[in-house]
Design a protein around this motif. Structure first.
Motif, short mmCIF file in Angstrom:
data_model
loop_
_atom_site.label_atom_id
_atom_site.label_comp_id
_atom_site.label_asym_id
_atom_site.label_seq_id
_atom_site.Cartn_x
_atom_site.Cartn_y
_atom_site.Cartn_z
N PHE A 1 2.49 0.68 -1.01
CA PHE A 1 2.11 0.23 -0.89
C PHE A 1 0.93 0.01 0.87
N ASP B 1 -8.31 -2.29 -0.33
CA ASP B 1 -6.86 -2.97 0.00
C ASP B 1 -7.32 -4.79 0.48
N ARG C 1 -4.71 -6.95 -1.23
CA ARG C 1 -4.18 -7.89 -1.04
C ARG C 1 -3.35 -8.81 0.55
N ILE D 1 2.50 -7.24 0.31
CA ILE D 1 3.20 -6.37 0.34
C ILE D 1 4.76 -6.38 1.08
N ARG E 1 8.02 -4.61 0.51
CA ARG E 1 8.99 -3.45 1.35
C ARG E 1 10.22 -4.36 0.86
#
Length: 82
Positions: A20, A28, A30, A35, A39
């Motif tokens: 995460f 990061d 993404r 994300i 989750r």
């Protein structure tokens, strides 16, 4: 555990996980939506209601982390006299 004890046969559970957080600041790329979606599909969240003693385990982990942080904050800083 109940299955293994009642049948005497082995059981193997595979849980895929997802990172995460970034490895470090700024690496990061993404999308936040990716994300957030992951989750919702996190196996520990999805299976959490089926796992025995989830609340107890989470409480124990929180207590251990709190103690570690307290000890780290109370420790002398590197390079300081004393």
């Amino acid at each position: 555990v109940g299955h293994v004890r009642s049948t005497g046969t082995p059981f193997f559970l595979v849980i895929d996980t997802y990172r995460f957080a970034p490895h470090s600041k700024g690496d990061d790329f993404r999308a936040p939506e990716e994300i957030a979606d992951r989750r919702l599909r996190d196996p520990l969240v999805v299976l959490g209601t089926d796992l025995d003693a989830t609340d107890e385990l989470e409480r124990a982990v929180e207590e251990r982390l709190s103690r570690a942080v307290e000890e780290a904050l109370a420790a002398p800083q590197a390079g300081s006299a004393g």
